[in-house]
Design a protein around this motif. Structure first.
Motif, PDB file in Angstrom:
ATOM      1  N   LEU A  91     -26.822  57.143   0.091  1.00 34.45           N
ATOM      2  CA  LEU A  91     -25.838  57.064   1.176  1.00 34.45           C
ATOM      3  C   LEU A  91     -24.787  58.152   0.995  1.00 34.45           C
ATOM      4  O   LEU A  91     -24.212  58.297  -0.089  1.00 34.45           O
ATOM      5  N   THR A  92     -24.533  58.920   2.035  1.00 33.45           N
ATOM      6  CA  THR A  92     -23.529  59.975   1.944  1.00 33.45           C
ATOM      7  C   THR A  92     -22.137  59.412   2.181  1.00 33.45           C
ATOM      8  O   THR A  92     -21.969  58.286   2.667  1.00 33.45           O
ATOM      9  N   VAL A  93     -21.147  60.237   1.876  1.00 29.69           N
ATOM     10  CA  VAL A  93     -19.757  59.821   2.061  1.00 29.69           C
ATOM     11  C   VAL A  93     -19.492  59.486   3.522  1.00 29.69           C
ATOM     12  O   VAL A  93     -18.894  58.448   3.844  1.00 29.69           O
ATOM     13  N   GLU A  94     -19.936  60.326   4.433  1.00 28.87           N
ATOM     14  CA  GLU A  94     -19.695  60.061   5.851  1.00 28.87           C
ATOM     15  C   GLU A  94     -20.380  58.777   6.301  1.00 28.87           C
ATOM     16  O   GLU A  94     -19.794  57.986   7.056  1.00 28.87           O
ATOM     17  N   GLN A  95     -21.591  58.544   5.836  1.00 30.86           N
ATOM     18  CA  GLN A  95     -22.295  57.309   6.198  1.00 30.86           C
ATOM     19  C   GLN A  95     -21.564  56.086   5.656  1.00 30.86           C
ATOM     20  O   GLN A  95     -21.481  55.053   6.326  1.00 30.86           O
ATOM     21  N   LEU A  96     -21.018  56.208   4.444  1.00 28.75           N
ATOM     22  CA  LEU A  96     -20.249  55.102   3.862  1.00 28.75           C
ATOM     23  C   LEU A  96     -19.011  54.818   4.698  1.00 28.75           C
ATOM     24  O   LEU A  96     -18.724  53.663   5.028  1.00 28.75           O
ATOM     25  N   VAL A  97     -18.275  55.861   5.040  1.00 34.07           N
ATOM     26  CA  VAL A  97     -17.027  55.680   5.784  1.00 34.07           C
ATOM     27  C   VAL A  97     -17.307  55.052   7.150  1.00 34.07           C
ATOM     28  O   VAL A  97     -16.537  54.217   7.633  1.00 34.07           O
ATOM     29  N   LYS A  98     -18.422  55.409   7.755  1.00 31.36           N
ATOM     30  CA  LYS A  98     -18.779  54.837   9.051  1.00 31.36           C
ATOM     31  C   LYS A  98     -18.988  53.326   8.979  1.00 31.36           C
ATOM     32  O   LYS A  98     -18.823  52.628   9.991  1.00 31.36           O
ATOM     33  N   GLN A  99     -19.332  52.822   7.793  1.00 30.23           N
ATOM     34  CA  GLN A  99     -19.512  51.374   7.646  1.00 30.23           C
ATOM     35  C   GLN A  99     -18.221  50.611   7.937  1.00 30.23           C
ATOM     36  O   GLN A  99     -18.248  49.439   8.298  1.00 30.23           O
ATOM     37  N   GLY A 100     -17.097  51.299   7.771  1.00 33.95           N
ATOM     38  CA  GLY A 100     -15.815  50.660   8.041  1.00 33.95           C
ATOM     39  C   GLY A 100     -15.614  50.294   9.496  1.00 33.95           C
ATOM     40  O   GLY A 100     -14.751  49.469   9.825  1.00 33.95           O
ATOM     41  N   ARG A 101     -16.395  50.881  10.385  1.00 36.40           N
ATOM     42  CA  ARG A 101     -16.246  50.595  11.811  1.00 36.40           C
ATOM     43  C   ARG A 101     -17.099  49.404  12.256  1.00 36.40           C
ATOM     44  O   ARG A 101     -17.061  49.019  13.432  1.00 36.40           O
ATOM     45  N   TYR A 102     -17.824  48.800  11.339  1.00 35.22           N
ATOM     46  CA  TYR A 102     -18.708  47.680  11.694  1.00 35.22           C
ATOM     47  C   TYR A 102     -17.972  46.548  12.425  1.00 35.22           C
ATOM     48  O   TYR A 102     -18.495  46.014  13.415  1.00 35.22           O
ATOM     49  N   PRO A 103     -16.773  46.136  11.995  1.00 32.36           N
ATOM     50  CA  PRO A 103     -16.097  45.032  12.699  1.00 32.36           C
ATOM     51  C   PRO A 103     -15.812  45.315  14.160  1.00 32.36           C
ATOM     52  O   PRO A 103     -15.566  44.387  14.943  1.00 32.36           O
ATOM     53  N   HIS A 104     -15.846  46.585  14.541  1.00 30.79           N
ATOM     54  CA  HIS A 104     -15.504  46.959  15.914  1.00 30.79           C
ATOM     55  C   HIS A 104     -16.749  47.151  16.797  1.00 30.79           C
ATOM     56  O   HIS A 104     -16.622  47.499  17.969  1.00 30.79           O
ATOM     57  N   GLN A 105     -17.918  46.924  16.204  1.00 27.32           N
ATOM     58  CA  GLN A 105     -19.165  47.107  16.948  1.00 27.32           C
ATOM     59  C   GLN A 105     -19.666  45.768  17.507  1.00 27.32           C
ATOM     60  O   GLN A 105     -19.406  44.705  16.933  1.00 27.32           O
ATOM     61  N   SER A 106     -20.372  45.836  18.616  1.00 24.89           N
ATOM     62  CA  SER A 106     -21.000  44.648  19.206  1.00 24.89           C
ATOM     63  C   SER A 106     -22.127  45.130  20.114  1.00 24.89           C
ATOM     64  O   SER A 106     -22.322  46.336  20.314  1.00 24.89           O
ATOM     65  N   TRP A 107     -22.862  44.176  20.679  1.00 27.29           N
ATOM     66  CA  TRP A 107     -23.929  44.550  21.618  1.00 27.29           C
ATOM     67  C   TRP A 107     -23.363  45.277  22.822  1.00 27.29           C
ATOM     68  O   TRP A 107     -23.994  46.161  23.399  1.00 27.29           O
ATOM     69  N   LEU A 108     -22.145  44.907  23.209  1.00 29.07           N
ATOM     70  CA  LEU A 108     -21.536  45.516  24.388  1.00 29.07           C
ATOM     71  C   LEU A 108     -20.763  46.787  24.046  1.00 29.07           C
ATOM     72  O   LEU A 108     -20.532  47.626  24.909  1.00 29.07           O
ATOM     73  N   LYS A 109     -20.344  46.900  22.802  1.00 27.53           N
ATOM     74  CA  LYS A 109     -19.530  48.057  22.398  1.00 27.53           C
ATOM     75  C   LYS A 109     -20.212  48.760  21.231  1.00 27.53           C
ATOM     76  O   LYS A 109     -20.090  48.339  20.086  1.00 27.53           O
ATOM     77  N   GLN A 110     -20.937  49.797  21.520  1.00 26.64           N
ATOM     78  CA  GLN A 110     -21.610  50.580  20.495  1.00 26.64           C
ATOM     79  C   GLN A 110     -20.684  51.706  20.034  1.00 26.64           C
ATOM     80  O   GLN A 110     -19.517  51.770  20.391  1.00 26.64           O
ATOM     81  N   TRP A 111     -21.241  52.617  19.227  1.00 27.38           N
ATOM     82  CA  TRP A 111     -20.448  53.711  18.660  1.00 27.38           C
ATOM     83  C   TRP A 111     -19.770  54.519  19.765  1.00 27.38           C
ATOM     84  O   TRP A 111     -20.390  54.862  20.766  1.00 27.38           O
ATOM     85  N   SER A 112     -18.478  54.794  19.563  1.00 28.48           N
ATOM     86  CA  SER A 112     -17.685  55.432  20.618  1.00 28.48           C
ATOM     87  C   SER A 112     -16.910  56.626  20.061  1.00 28.48           C
ATOM     88  O   SER A 112     -16.805  56.801  18.836  1.00 28.48           O
ATOM     89  N   PRO A 113     -16.342  57.451  20.945  1.00 33.86           N
ATOM     90  CA  PRO A 113     -15.485  58.549  20.483  1.00 33.86           C
ATOM     91  C   PRO A 113     -14.314  58.038  19.634  1.00 33.86           C
ATOM     92  O   PRO A 113     -13.881  58.725  18.699  1.00 33.86           O
ATOM     93  N   GLU A 114     -13.816  56.844  19.951  1.00 38.80           N
ATOM     94  CA  GLU A 114     -12.729  56.263  19.139  1.00 38.80           C
ATOM     95  C   GLU A 114     -13.197  56.017  17.713  1.00 38.80           C
ATOM     96  O   GLU A 114     -12.463  56.286  16.748  1.00 38.80           O
ATOM     97  N   ASP A 115     -14.423  55.482  17.548  1.00 36.36           N
ATOM     98  CA  ASP A 115     -14.974  55.257  16.218  1.00 36.36           C
ATOM     99  C   ASP A 115     -15.074  56.579  15.458  1.00 36.36           C
ATOM    100  O   ASP A 115     -14.729  56.654  14.269  1.00 36.36           O
ATOM    101  N   GLU A 116     -15.561  57.606  16.142  1.00 35.78           N
ATOM    102  CA  GLU A 116     -15.716  58.921  15.507  1.00 35.78           C
ATOM    103  C   GLU A 116     -14.371  59.463  15.051  1.00 35.78           C
ATOM    104  O   GLU A 116     -14.241  59.997  13.938  1.00 35.78           O
ATOM    105  N   THR A 117     -13.353  59.291  15.878  1.00 32.87           N
ATOM    106  CA  THR A 117     -12.013  59.761  15.534  1.00 32.87           C
ATOM    107  C   THR A 117     -11.458  59.010  14.333  1.00 32.87           C
ATOM    108  O   THR A 117     -10.844  59.615  13.428  1.00 32.87           O
ATOM    109  N   MET A 118     -11.656  57.691  14.301  1.00 33.47           N
ATOM    110  CA  MET A 118     -11.177  56.887  13.175  1.00 33.47           C
ATOM    111  C   MET A 118     -11.835  57.321  11.869  1.00 33.47           C
ATOM    112  O   MET A 118     -11.183  57.394  10.823  1.00 33.47           O
TER     113      MET A 118
END
Length: 272
Positions: A91-118
């Motif tokens: 697992l790379t550093v970027e992939q690890l950091v992306k795991q932090g956005r899991y609480p903000h994901q749902s079936w209706l809300k997938q990966w977004s520009p806001e997630d990328e910015t965070m």
């Protein structure tokens, strides 16, 4: 967001680890738990994150019992970095950091520009952008800890809980990590709660210190108000001299154990 523990009691295999413990974490400050091994520091932190359930008492987030909140709702307010976290191999550093956005994901809300910015902001704040494509396993101890801190930042929670974030790090990397947390507190207003073993580093970085002894709170307050010879003797079972840190003017504990006696200026001062 306020975090408060009220009358917590917790036992492990019939041994009481926390007994009727109450604290209130000051918002926007750094709180550090200190105490001898086995006093319940990590258990308290894990209870505050709802990783374990107390037998009695409650943890309140902004006045609401944490036991009544949904896991994702808690994760949006609290992020926790446990002792010795491990990442899947490769697992790379970027992939690890992306795991932090899991609480903000749902079936209706997938990966977004806001997630990328965070994620980008978290990696920049933790100074890990330059090795974003490096596997976590290939990092040094200090770099690895920064990557995990970046993941907790990407979560976007107001309060960070860290269980011994400097364990297994050399002195230079310990200061590096603690300076990072101090900067996050100063610049982002993050509320930070952590467990530390080194009482002098705790005094240097903490706004609020919680000294635990006898499965409860022995003293809490600003380091300069509660760090005394008696507190150190009661909490750590150690004789010491308290001086002022020559650089930061925070309390500095100079231990001399049970058998060895001080000499020179310290011996003269304690004889008075």
């Amino acid at each position: 967001m306020s975090v408060e523990a009220k009358n917590l009691t917790f036992s492990y295999e019939k041994e009481t680890v926390l007994r009727d413990l109450s604290i209130r974490v000051p918002e926007g400050e750094i709180t550090v738990f200190i105490g001898a091994n086995g006093c319940g520091k990590s258990t308290l932190l894990r209870t505050m994150a709802r990783l374990i359930q107390p037998e009695k008492g409650a943890v309140l987030l902004s006045g609401k019992s944490i036991s009544e909140l949904k896991t994702k709702e808690i994760a949006k307010q609290l992020s926790i970095l446990p002792q010795g976290p491990t990442a899947p191999e490769g697992l790379t550093v970027e992939q690890l950091v992306k795991q932090g956005r899991y609480p903000h994901q749902s079936w209706l809300k997938q990966w977004s520009p806001e997630d990328e910015t965070m994620v980008e902001n978290a990696m920049e704040a933790a100074a890990v952008t330059s090795f974003r494509n490096t596997p976590v396993d290939d990092l040094s101890g200090g770099q690895r800890q920064r990557a995990w801190i970046a993941m907790t930042l990407a979560q976007g929670a107001d309060t960070l809980l860290l269980d011994e974030p400097t364990t297994y790090l050399d002195m230079a990397h310990q200061i590096d990590v603690l300076d990072l947390l101090h900067e996050l507190n100063e610049q982002e207003g993050s509320t930070i709660v952590m467990v530390l073993h080194d009482i002098n580093l705790a005094c240097r970085y903490a706004d609020h210190l919680v000294a635990m002894q006898g499965k409860s709170v022995f003293a809490q307050g600003r380091p300069e108000d509660i760090v005394t010879n008696d507190m150190v003797k009661q909490v750590f079972h150690m004789n010491c001299h308290i001086a002022a840190d020559p650089i930061f003017d925070t309390p500095m504990v100079i231990p001399y154990g049970k058998g060895r006696k001080p000499y020179g200026a310290i011996a003269a001062a304690e004889a008075e």
